[in-house]
Design a protein around this motif. Structure first.
Motif, PDB file in Angstrom:
ATOM      1  N   GLY A   1      47.954   4.241  -1.832  1.00  0.00           N
ATOM      2  CA  GLY A   1      48.717   5.342  -1.257  1.00  0.00           C
ATOM      3  C   GLY A   1      48.099   6.689  -1.564  1.00  0.00           C
ATOM      4  N   VAL A   2      47.589   6.848  -2.770  1.00  0.00           N
ATOM      5  CA  VAL A   2      46.954   8.110  -3.153  1.00  0.00           C
ATOM      6  C   VAL A   2      45.652   8.303  -2.389  1.00  0.00           C
ATOM      7  N   GLN A   3      44.812   7.273  -2.383  1.00  0.00           N
ATOM      8  CA  GLN A   3      43.466   7.418  -1.830  1.00  0.00           C
ATOM      9  C   GLN A   3      43.462   7.619  -0.322  1.00  0.00           C
ATOM     10  N   ILE A   4      44.447   7.098   0.373  1.00  0.00           N
ATOM     11  CA  ILE A   4      44.450   7.206   1.829  1.00  0.00           C
ATOM     12  C   ILE A   4      44.527   8.664   2.290  1.00  0.00           C
ATOM     13  N   LEU A   5      45.010   9.553   1.397  1.00  0.00           N
ATOM     14  CA  LEU A   5      45.074  10.977   1.741  1.00  0.00           C
ATOM     15  C   LEU A   5      44.213  11.829   0.827  1.00  0.00           C
ATOM     16  N   ALA A   6      44.268  11.584  -0.477  1.00  0.00           N
ATOM     17  CA  ALA A   6      43.584  12.456  -1.429  1.00  0.00           C
ATOM     18  C   ALA A   6      42.074  12.460  -1.236  1.00  0.00           C
ATOM     19  N   THR A   7      41.495  11.325  -0.837  1.00  0.00           N
ATOM     20  CA  THR A   7      40.050  11.289  -0.626  1.00  0.00           C
ATOM     21  C   THR A   7      39.620  12.211   0.507  1.00  0.00           C
TER      22      THR A   7
ATOM     23  N   ARG B   1      40.071  18.521   7.118  1.00  0.00           N
ATOM     24  CA  ARG B   1      39.974  19.571   8.126  1.00  0.00           C
ATOM     25  C   ARG B   1      39.719  18.973   9.502  1.00  0.00           C
ATOM     26  N   MET B   2      38.824  17.983   9.569  1.00  0.00           N
ATOM     27  CA  MET B   2      38.545  17.316  10.840  1.00  0.00           C
ATOM     28  C   MET B   2      39.756  16.537  11.314  1.00  0.00           C
ATOM     29  N   THR B   3      40.459  15.920  10.375  1.00  0.00           N
ATOM     30  CA  THR B   3      41.660  15.162  10.732  1.00  0.00           C
ATOM     31  C   THR B   3      42.701  16.066  11.374  1.00  0.00           C
ATOM     32  N   LEU B   4      42.915  17.237  10.777  1.00  0.00           N
ATOM     33  CA  LEU B   4      43.936  18.150  11.289  1.00  0.00           C
ATOM     34  C   LEU B   4      43.484  18.846  12.573  1.00  0.00           C
ATOM     35  N   LEU B   5      42.183  18.946  12.776  1.00  0.00           N
ATOM     36  CA  LEU B   5      41.699  19.454  14.062  1.00  0.00           C
ATOM     37  C   LEU B   5      41.931  18.431  15.166  1.00  0.00           C
ATOM     38  N   ALA B   6      41.729  17.149  14.832  1.00  0.00           N
ATOM     39  CA  ALA B   6      41.918  16.091  15.825  1.00  0.00           C
ATOM     40  C   ALA B   6      43.398  15.862  16.119  1.00  0.00           C
ATOM     41  N   VAL B   7      44.235  16.005  15.080  1.00  0.00           N
ATOM     42  CA  VAL B   7      45.689  15.819  15.230  1.00  0.00           C
ATOM     43  C   VAL B   7      46.370  17.063  14.665  1.00  0.00           C
ATOM     44  N   PRO B   8      46.559  18.096  15.474  1.00  0.00           N
ATOM     45  CA  PRO B   8      47.090  19.366  14.965  1.00  0.00           C
ATOM     46  C   PRO B   8      48.484  19.270  14.361  1.00  0.00           C
ATOM     47  N   ARG B   9      49.316  18.375  14.862  1.00  0.00           N
ATOM     48  CA  ARG B   9      50.664  18.231  14.292  1.00  0.00           C
ATOM     49  C   ARG B   9      50.564  17.480  12.960  1.00  0.00           C
TER      50      ARG B   9
ATOM     51  N   LEU C   1      58.597  16.497   0.239  1.00  0.00           N
ATOM     52  CA  LEU C   1      57.921  17.658  -0.333  1.00  0.00           C
ATOM     53  C   LEU C   1      56.474  17.721   0.155  1.00  0.00           C
ATOM     54  N   GLY C   2      55.814  16.556   0.209  1.00  0.00           N
ATOM     55  CA  GLY C   2      54.445  16.525   0.708  1.00  0.00           C
ATOM     56  C   GLY C   2      54.355  16.979   2.150  1.00  0.00           C
ATOM     57  N   ALA C   3      55.321  16.560   2.975  1.00  0.00           N
ATOM     58  CA  ALA C   3      55.333  16.971   4.384  1.00  0.00           C
ATOM     59  C   ALA C   3      55.532  18.472   4.504  1.00  0.00           C
ATOM     60  N   LEU C   4      56.425  19.032   3.683  1.00  0.00           N
ATOM     61  CA  LEU C   4      56.678  20.467   3.714  1.00  0.00           C
ATOM     62  C   LEU C   4      55.427  21.255   3.335  1.00  0.00           C
ATOM     63  N   LEU C   5      54.763  20.835   2.259  1.00  0.00           N
ATOM     64  CA  LEU C   5      53.566  21.545   1.811  1.00  0.00           C
ATOM     65  C   LEU C   5      52.398  21.345   2.771  1.00  0.00           C
ATOM     66  N   LEU C   6      52.300  20.147   3.339  1.00  0.00           N
ATOM     67  CA  LEU C   6      51.244  19.897   4.312  1.00  0.00           C
ATOM     68  C   LEU C   6      51.422  20.791   5.527  1.00  0.00           C
ATOM     69  N   HIS C   7      52.665  21.035   5.894  1.00  0.00           N
ATOM     70  CA  HIS C   7      52.947  21.883   7.048  1.00  0.00           C
ATOM     71  C   HIS C   7      52.670  23.365   6.771  1.00  0.00           C
ATOM     72  N   ARG C   8      52.909  23.788   5.522  1.00  0.00           N
ATOM     73  CA  ARG C   8      52.824  25.214   5.218  1.00  0.00           C
ATOM     74  C   ARG C   8      51.468  25.649   4.660  1.00  0.00           C
ATOM     75  N   ARG C   9      50.768  24.751   3.952  1.00  0.00           N
ATOM     76  CA  ARG C   9      49.531  25.172   3.302  1.00  0.00           C
ATOM     77  C   ARG C   9      48.322  25.034   4.224  1.00  0.00           C
ATOM     78  N   ASP C  10      47.276  25.791   3.899  1.00  0.00           N
ATOM     79  CA  ASP C  10      46.002  25.631   4.600  1.00  0.00           C
ATOM     80  C   ASP C  10      45.339  24.341   4.123  1.00  0.00           C
ATOM     81  N   ALA C  11      44.499  23.759   4.990  1.00  0.00           N
ATOM     82  CA  ALA C  11      43.794  22.539   4.607  1.00  0.00           C
ATOM     83  C   ALA C  11      42.776  22.815   3.518  1.00  0.00           C
TER      84      ALA C  11
END
Length: 248
Positions: A79-85, A93-101, A238-248
């Protein structure tokens, strides 16, 4: 506005975005080499942990499901590695460019993680308890163990979304799972022991897998699973909130 109030074009667009996010996360998981390693490691830990000890115990179900204690560490790591890596490598950054939401990204990762862990947990738990009498206690312990492992994976994902560091996220989750039980035994105040037992995921495995004299435990099996679910939901929220508000 809820999707059932939206027009057909909006609903179709949402489904398309979700489908694209799901496929992207699944492809990354498989090409990254973890697609088979995590479920195989989990299944082996679950089976080996129980079968190595047999069933000569006052509570053979709990003994056979000893591997759940080990397997939850592997699931938390997944669970950690699927995102933290992705944060560590800059791929996020590329992930969020491909899927902006961004919430679509987190939801897709949660879905892929669940699809990865659930069959391995079912297989590992099923083989570990093979041969035991299929009574209500066994079925409850087995089903609860599978749900617990899925929730621990989601907890790891949520914590990774909050701290964005593999080392920090692993330290937090593994401390909750393995260090906290030792700290509970060292507390001199029994009232604090009981409070922490009931409010942290540290001892959930014991409550879930105990089938003999489990009435003496401070927390019942489904209540313990509810505590784990609350921690997982809180970390993801909390992770969703911070992911939405913080820069990549």
């Amino acid at each position: 506005m809820a999707s059932w109030l939206a027009g057909p074009d909006v609903v179709a667009a949402r489904r398309l975005r979700w489908s694209a996010a799901w496929r992207a996360e699944w492809d990354k998981l498989l090409t990254g080499g973890a697609g088979l390693a995590v479920p195989l490691a989990l299944a082996v830990l679950l089976v080996a942990g129980g079968l190595a000890l047999g069933s000569s115990s006052v509570d053979p179900v709990q003994l056979r499901l000893l591997g759940v204690r080990l397997g939850q560490g592997a699931v938390a790591a997944a669970g950690v590695q699927i995102l933290a890596t992705e944060y560590g490598s800059g791929l996020i950054r590329m992930t969020l460019l491909a899927v902006p939401r961004r919430l679509d990204v987190l939801a897709a990762k949660a879905a892929v993680l669940t699809a990865l862990v659930a069959p391995a947990a079912v297989l590992g738990v099923g083989v570990a308890v093979l041969g035991l009498s299929p009574d209500g206690g066994l079925l409850r312990a087995a089903f609860g163990s599978v749900l617990h492992l899925i929730l621990i994976g989601l907890l790891g994902l949520g914590v990774a979304a909050v701290v964005r560091s593999s080392a920090a996220a692993m330290g937090i989750v593994l401390s909750l799972l393995y260090l906290m039980p030792m700290l509970l035994r060292m507390l001199p105040d029994p009232d604090w022991q009981r409070i922490l037992y009931r409010t942290t995921p540290a001892t959930a495995v014991q409550a879930l897998t105990t089938t003999v004299d489990n009435a003496i435990l401070p927390l019942g099996p489904w209540s313990a699973l509810g505590v784990v679910a609350a921690w997982s939901a809180g970390a993801l929220a909390l992770g969703a909130l911070l992911l939405h508000r913080r820069d990549a």
